[in-house]
Every structure is written in C-alpha cells, then in structure tokens.
Scaffold this motif. Structure first.
Motif, mmCIF file in Angstrom:
data_model
loop_
_atom_site.group_PDB
_atom_site.id
_atom_site.type_symbol
_atom_site.label_atom_id
_atom_site.label_comp_id
_atom_site.label_asym_id
_atom_site.label_seq_id
_atom_site.Cartn_x
_atom_site.Cartn_y
_atom_site.Cartn_z
ATOM 1 N N LEU A 1 3.891 10.478 -9.180
ATOM 2 C CA LEU A 1 3.157 10.696 -10.425
ATOM 3 C C LEU A 1 2.542 12.091 -10.447
ATOM 4 O O LEU A 1 2.603 12.804 -11.454
ATOM 5 C CB LEU A 1 2.086 9.613 -10.557
ATOM 6 N N VAL A 2 1.969 12.498 -9.301
ATOM 7 C CA VAL A 2 1.355 13.825 -9.231
ATOM 8 C C VAL A 2 2.422 14.905 -9.433
ATOM 9 O O VAL A 2 2.224 15.844 -10.204
ATOM 10 C CB VAL A 2 0.601 14.012 -7.898
ATOM 11 N N PHE B 1 6.851 13.405 -20.422
ATOM 12 C CA PHE B 1 6.125 12.129 -20.343
ATOM 13 C C PHE B 1 6.687 11.059 -21.275
ATOM 14 O O PHE B 1 6.168 9.968 -21.351
ATOM 15 C CB PHE B 1 4.638 12.357 -20.623
ATOM 16 N N MET C 1 3.366 15.034 -13.038
ATOM 17 C CA MET C 1 2.371 15.670 -13.891
ATOM 18 C C MET C 1 2.346 17.168 -13.662
ATOM 19 O O MET C 1 2.152 17.946 -14.606
ATOM 20 C CB MET C 1 0.998 15.044 -13.644
ATOM 21 N N LEU C 2 2.554 17.593 -12.413
ATOM 22 C CA LEU C 2 2.583 19.033 -12.144
ATOM 23 C C LEU C 2 3.717 19.700 -12.914
ATOM 24 O O LEU C 2 3.561 20.806 -13.433
ATOM 25 C CB LEU C 2 2.757 19.296 -10.641
ATOM 26 N N ILE D 1 -5.433 -1.100 -14.963
ATOM 27 C CA ILE D 1 -4.314 -0.146 -15.049
ATOM 28 C C ILE D 1 -3.137 -0.793 -15.788
ATOM 29 O O ILE D 1 -2.533 -0.189 -16.680
ATOM 30 C CB ILE D 1 -3.876 0.283 -13.627
ATOM 31 N N PHE E 1 1.915 7.183 -6.456
ATOM 32 C CA PHE E 1 0.904 8.214 -6.772
ATOM 33 C C PHE E 1 1.473 9.604 -6.550
ATOM 34 O O PHE E 1 1.273 10.513 -7.347
ATOM 35 C CB PHE E 1 -0.339 8.066 -5.885
ATOM 36 N N VAL F 1 2.682 20.121 -16.597
ATOM 37 C CA VAL F 1 1.444 20.801 -16.966
ATOM 38 C C VAL F 1 1.655 22.304 -17.149
ATOM 39 O O VAL F 1 0.867 22.973 -17.797
ATOM 40 C CB VAL F 1 0.350 20.487 -15.924
ATOM 41 N N PHE F 2 2.751 22.846 -16.591
ATOM 42 C CA PHE F 2 2.970 24.277 -16.753
ATOM 43 C C PHE F 2 3.696 24.544 -18.066
ATOM 44 O O PHE F 2 4.750 23.970 -18.326
ATOM 45 C CB PHE F 2 3.731 24.844 -15.551
ATOM 46 N N PRO F 3 3.107 25.368 -18.893
ATOM 47 C CA PRO F 3 3.607 25.515 -20.255
ATOM 48 C C PRO F 3 5.001 26.117 -20.318
ATOM 49 O O PRO F 3 5.342 27.017 -19.548
ATOM 50 C CB PRO F 3 2.616 26.473 -20.908
ATOM 51 N N MET G 1 0.833 -1.205 0.000
ATOM 52 C CA MET G 1 0.000 0.000 0.000
ATOM 53 C C MET G 1 0.861 1.247 0.000
ATOM 54 O O MET G 1 0.652 2.163 -0.778
ATOM 55 C CB MET G 1 -0.904 -0.024 1.238
ATOM 56 N N ILE G 2 1.872 1.245 0.875
ATOM 57 C CA ILE G 2 2.692 2.444 0.991
ATOM 58 C C ILE G 2 3.491 2.688 -0.294
ATOM 59 O O ILE G 2 3.642 3.831 -0.737
ATOM 60 C CB ILE G 2 3.593 2.349 2.256
ATOM 61 N N VAL H 1 5.381 18.632 -22.482
ATOM 62 C CA VAL H 1 4.887 17.256 -22.515
ATOM 63 C C VAL H 1 5.995 16.249 -22.816
ATOM 64 O O VAL H 1 5.800 15.048 -22.618
ATOM 65 C CB VAL H 1 3.728 17.065 -23.517
ATOM 66 N N PHE I 1 9.952 8.642 -16.516
ATOM 67 C CA PHE I 1 8.494 8.494 -16.450
ATOM 68 C C PHE I 1 8.086 7.061 -16.786
ATOM 69 O O PHE I 1 7.203 6.483 -16.141
ATOM 70 C CB PHE I 1 7.815 9.483 -17.402
ATOM 71 N N PHE J 1 1.232 4.223 -2.805
ATOM 72 C CA PHE J 1 0.991 5.609 -2.425
ATOM 73 C C PHE J 1 2.154 6.510 -2.849
ATOM 74 O O PHE J 1 1.945 7.601 -3.381
ATOM 75 C CB PHE J 1 0.769 5.675 -0.914
#
Lengths: 263, 225
Positions: B11-12, B31, B15-16, B71, B8, B19-21, B1-2, B28, B36, B5
């Motif tokens: 990954l966040v 990715f 993605m952050l 997934i 995740f 996402v900023f141009p 589980m950890i 992009v 990645f 987590f």
C-alpha cells in the motif's frame, strides 16, 4: 502590522535562546534550573501564539509559521501527561530539545501575521483537526529522538541497557496514534463538508495516509517475532514520511498540494 | 500478521507511486485501477480473518474488533460509492427564474435527472479589509440561498455556504466558488453517494477503536494474531 512581526521575531529569538539554555542546564544535571528555564521558554512561546492570534484575529493555525509555534507549545503538556502516567519524567531533556526545533523553523518562515482565514477553513473541524495533528506530531518527534538516542547508545557507545528508550518510544507512540487517527479521519469528514468528497488523493492527503500506514506497520511489527527486527527501521521511515507530510509537501513546489495550500 | 504487514508495504509503495505529480494530475488514476482495488480487497479479507481469530466480545478485544472492522466498513462504503455515486460540478446563474432539473454528469457528456428543481438566489460576499492595493481582495465569507422546488411542488429555501452543504432527497449540494468578475453565477458541486453513511460509520468505529486500543493501560505487549 510590521510591529507585530518584529515582536514575534524578538520573542521567538528569546524563546529559542532560553530553550538552548534549558537544554544545556539539563545536560549539566542542573535539573531545577533547566525546568525553570524550559517553563519560561514555554511562556514566551505562548506569548508568540497570543501575538499571532491578536494580529490575525483568528486562532493562529493556518500558516506554517503559526502552526510551528502551536506544535512547540504541545510538548510541555504532553510531557507532564507522560510524566504522570508512565513515569517518564527522565525525558525532560528530549522534550526541551524537541520544543526548540519548531521555533527555529518558525523563525525562518515568513511571518504572515496578516493571514486570512479563507471560507474553506471556517469550520468547527479547524481547531480539533490541527490540534490533534500537532499533538501527535509532537509525540512522534519525541519518540523518534528517543529511537535515535537508543541507536547511538547501543551501536556507537556499545551500552548494554538501552531497552528503556525502546519501551518509552513505544508508550509515546501509543499515545500519539489515536490523535493521528483522529486528525486523519476528521480531515476526511471536514473535506466532505467543504468540498463534497471525503478523500481525493491530494498529495497532502496521500502523504498523511502513507505516514499513518507506516505507523500502523510499526505497531503490527512489534507484535510479530519475524518482523520485530525491522521495527526501528519502520519507525524511522514513518517519521521521514511525517516530515514530508508536515513540511515538504508545502515547501517543495513539485509536491505542492492544491487543496492544502495554506498549511 | 505477516500478510497484513505485506499489504501495508504494498500500500505504501502504491501510494508513493501515486503521489508524485505527472502531467495534468493524472497520477491519482492509479487509485482506480483493478490492482489497487484488489489490494484493498485483500486488506478487507485479512482484517476479517484477524477479527475471526480474535473473536469474542470481552472489553480487551473490543478495541481490536472496532479498528479492524472499521477499516472493512470504510472500504465497503468507499467501494459502494465507487460503484454507485453520482457526482457533478456545474455553474448556475444567480437568478430566481433560472431553475434547473438536470445536472451534468462528471464527464459532462450526459446528465442526471434530479426529480426536483434548484435555483440560486440572494448571493452575498464579504471581503477582508485590503492592506495592499495590488492584490485582489480575499473573500471572508460567501453564501447564497438554494431554492428547491420539490417533487410534490412545495418550495424550500436553504442557506448554502462553504462548509455548509444542503441535503435534499439523497443529493448534497456544495457551494464551491463564484464568478469573481461580475458575480453572475456560482459554482456548485452535487453528490449522491449511497456509501457516504457507511464510510462515516466506519470512521467512527476506527476513531473509537484506536482510542480504546491505545489508551488502555498495562497492555499485554506480546499479543500475536
């Protein structure tokens, strides 16, 4: 055209006023009056959606002002469902609060009644994609409000028994998540039909995946004793990401998305 | 589980940062970096381990297995596409006599052989009624016929429109836009992606699995994996 915009503006003001009245009535424990007013507010919002629909000739899902009204309309059916399934009838006041907010947003947005559905939006995925997302956003908003209320009661008012907010928020997010998943993945299927790629890391897409991943982290953290203390923080971050996905990507030109320029 | 987590959270953050141009939409590119892909690979391994720990096919576990394997299947399909997909975007004159058998590669430096010929005919476009004179008219609908001369020299004709791609011999053709000035050509996108059906199968698994997991009543809240 302009008389449609004017009608929409008056109806929105009426609906917001009635929701505020319903909210006050419910806080004053006048439950019957509050419920009647909330229902009246809902009917007027439905009138706004009908007016938008007549004015543009398509399901009014394509501009932000339209979508906000649809979002507001989602709260009542969702509330009735939750009341029936999980005995969450005590949430009325939160739902009334949440119903009013998007209408205020819609009031301040350009009322593009003459909105035209460009060819890319003419797809069978249009209605299920938007509806699923609006349902999940409506539910996630209520869950967020409950978490904030729980935090205020537990931290500021030092009330001991706040676990019902915690578990109600969880039940609501469990209902929201399949809709959010469907919205996200149907978006990919639709993009594949319209643009030839199911995923292109466009900023709206990426933000929606960030939101989804954070809610996923919320569900996983709930089931692990070491992560459980962070559950509330993650939910707040997830909701912040949701707001970014829904609003900021379109409103802030710096984050603007080329593909999702409509809504 | 950890472990899941931590993936995740990474990954966040990833993605952050994507996402900023930055200039020219280059954000992009992140990715497609090995890091990645490694992150996705660790997501696959950890999902598979979760499924193994929770193996068994009771109704209680089916939603769990479908989501986690969904997934894995989506990422496997996406990776297949990443390695093998062919993608092309090109303009094609609207003329029955202008048939092409080769289309440019994504970078434009080389070309793919199609084994069959394509030509675009019968282009049509409808506009919304114009309300103000200044703006250019908004297209309501546009479509064309895609004529395909197959390898065994039979001729097929398909309607091609936005949201209505045409499939032939593993290639899918999409109508992207058209010459708004003089309507002499259309822009097509073509894609051959062996991972597409794998991704779609994974999407179906994930949709069904999430629904089963979340709509089941009286769930045992303290399941740990």
């Amino acid at each position: 055209m302009s008389q449609f915009s004017l009608l929409v503006t008056y109806l929105l003001i009426a609906a917001v006023t009635i929701y505020v009245a319903a909210f006050v009535a419910l806080l004053a424990k006048k439950n019957t009056a509050g419920a009647m007013l909330a229902f009246l507010g809902w009917l007027i919002s439905a009138g706004v959606m009908a007016t938008n629909w007549i004015a543009c000739g398509h399901p009014p899902f394509g501009s932000m002002g339209h979508v906000m009204v649809v979002l507001s309309l989602c709260f009542l059916p969702v509330y009735l469902l939750l009341r029936g399934w999980y005995n969450l009838g005590w949430l009325t006041v939160y739902f009334v609060f949440a119903s009013g907010i998007p209408l205020v947003g819609s009031l301040f947005m350009e009322k593009e009644v003459a909105w035209r559905r460009v060819p890319a939006l003419q797809s069978p995925w249009f209605i299920p994609h938007v509806t699923a997302y609006m349902l999940s956003y409506a539910l996630a908003t209520v869950a967020f409000v409950l978490t904030i209320v729980q935090l205020i009661r537990a931290r500021l008012l030092k009330q001991a028994e706040t676990s019902r907010y915690y578990s109600a928020g969880y039940q609501i997010l469990r209902l929201a998540f399949p809709f959010m998943t469907f919205g996200l993945l149907s978006g990919a299927l639709w993009a594949e039909a319209a643009w030839g790629v199911y995923w292109s890391w466009d900023s709206k897409e990426t933000w929606s995946l960030i939101t989804w991943t954070l809610y996923l982290a919320y569900f996983h953290s709930r089931n692990d004793s070491r992560l459980k203390p962070y559950t509330v923080t993650i939910q707040i971050l997830a909701f912040a990401a949701l707001i970014t996905t829904f609003l900021l990507v379109n409103l802030l030109p710096k984050l603007a998305s080329a593909l999702h320029s409509y809504a | 589980m950890i472990t899941g987590f931590i993936i995740f959270v990474l990954l966040v953050f990833f993605m952050l940062s994507g996402v900023f141009p930055v200039q020219g939409g280059m954000q992009v590119v992140i990715f497609h970096t090995p890091f990645f892909i490694l992150l996705m690979a660790s997501l696959v391994v950890s999902s598979l381990l979760c499924c193994w720990k929770k193996r068994g096919l009771t109704l209680r576990k089916i939603g769990f297995q479908l989501t986690h394997l969904g997934i894995v299947v989506i990422l496997a399909g996406a990776f297949t596409g990443f390695l093998t997909a062919k993608k092309s975007e090109f303009a094609l004159p609207i003329s029955g006599s202008h048939e092409i058998k080769q289309i440019p590669t994504g970078d434009g430096n080389s070309s793919y052989d199609l084994n069959f010929g394509i030509a675009v005919t019968n282009f049509q476009v409808d506009f919304y009624e114009q309300t103000d004179k200044q703006s250019s008219p908004t297209p309501k609908h546009f479509q064309a016929s895609l004529r395909i001369n197959t390898a065994n020299s039979s001729t097929l004709s398909h309607e091609l429109a936005v949201n209505h791609p045409v499939e032939h011999a593993g290639w899918r053709f999409y109508l992207m836009s058209y010459d708004t000035e003089s309507r002499r050509y259309v822009v097509l996108s073509a894609r051959q992606d062996p991972g597409r059906n794998i991704v779609f199968a994974g999407i179906a698994m994930l949709m069904i699995g999430t629904t089963i997991m979340c709509f089941r009543k009286n769930e045992d809240n303290n399941v740990t994996v």
